[in-house]
Design an enzyme around this catalytic site. Structure first.
Site, short mmCIF file in Angstrom:
data_model
loop_
_atom_site.label_atom_id
_atom_site.label_comp_id
_atom_site.label_asym_id
_atom_site.label_seq_id
_atom_site.Cartn_x
_atom_site.Cartn_y
_atom_site.Cartn_z
N MET A 94 42.74 -14.57 61.14
CA MET A 94 42.49 -15.62 62.25
C MET A 94 43.23 -14.10 63.53
O MET A 94 43.77 -14.53 64.42
CB MET A 94 42.80 -16.60 62.34
N ARG A 95 43.17 -13.42 63.70
CA ARG A 95 42.95 -12.23 64.02
C ARG A 95 41.93 -11.45 64.49
O ARG A 95 40.80 -11.38 64.37
CB ARG A 95 43.82 -10.99 64.00
N HIS A 113 31.71 -16.83 57.77
CA HIS A 113 31.73 -16.97 59.02
C HIS A 113 31.21 -18.31 58.92
O HIS A 113 29.95 -18.44 58.72
CB HIS A 113 31.39 -16.78 60.76
N GLN A 177 29.19 -23.74 49.35
CA GLN A 177 28.89 -22.68 49.33
C GLN A 177 29.20 -21.21 49.81
O GLN A 177 29.23 -20.15 49.05
CB GLN A 177 27.28 -22.96 51.02
#
Length: 217
Positions: A94-95, A113, A177
């Site tokens: 999370m950067r 994503h 998934q």
């Protein structure tokens, strides 16, 4: 003739469920990649415990110890390169990465994503899909470029949005998934089947469509 396995460094910030899928994939008898190190910007990230339990090198490099993103990313590059990876994989890291970092690993830096890119770059993707009334949702593995969540797609998993879905139920089904397609993409790269050319992706020497290879869950 056997070939050496591709060394993979995985960057995480949290619990590491996609990391676990990669660890499991690397443990398969026919695996062609090896998770050689896991690096987190948070020392308390549970993903580091997953890695240690699997006998994988772990390192915590806190972004809070650096004055700015540029100095943190330079330290991160130095740590990653100690492991001489063929591929760097973001798994819930999370950067926002600096252009210097992205250029350093261009063509060998992957991310996953939780949306059907180019839809819903950034955060809160599941709620945004519900708010838009989408009939399908999913996840995308892509090469990382300097545009946030904007690199060319490698593979997408698509699932239907069910009546009564919440952001949480949709996220849970998408995550299943993710755990399937991420090791698949890493394996393609490790076998030399996958590469990025400019702003497009080739698999087995053939260009993929803009949405990447598609699987349906």
């Amino acid at each position: 003739m056997s070939r050496d396995k591709c060394n993979v460094v995985v960057l995480i910030s949290g619990s590491g469920t996609n990391l676990q899928a990669l660890i499991d994939g690397a443990a398969a008898a026919d695996a062609d990649f090896n998770v050689c190190a896991v690096i987190s910007n948070k020392a308390e990230a549970y993903g580091l415990t997953r890695a240690r339990d699997a006998g994988i090198n772990t390192v915590a490099v806190s972004h809070r110890d650096f004055a700015d993103r540029e100095s943190f990313d330079r330290a991160l590059i130095e740590e990653i390169d100690r492991h001489q990876p063929g591929l760097v994989v973001l798994a819930g890291f999370m950067r926002i990465l600096t252009p210097e970092f992205v250029r350093h690993y261009s063509g060998r830096l992957l991310n996953i994503h939780p949306s059907l890119l180019p839809k819903y770059q950034g955060l809160h993707t599941h709620q945004r899909a519900l708010d838009a009334g989408d009939r399908e949702h999913g996840a995308t593995v892509h090469f990382v470029t300097e545009e946030l969540d904007g690199g060319p797609a490698i593979i997408q998993a698509r699932i239907p949005v069910e009546p009564g879905d919440s952001a949480d139920t949709l996220a849970a089904r998408v995550q299943i998934q993710e755990h399937f397609i991420y090791p698949m993409a890493v394996s393609w790269f490790a076998r030399g089947r996958l590469r990025m050319l400019d702003d497009r992706v080739e698999l087995d020497g053939e260009p993929l469509p803009r949405s990447g290879y598609t699987v349906t869950g």
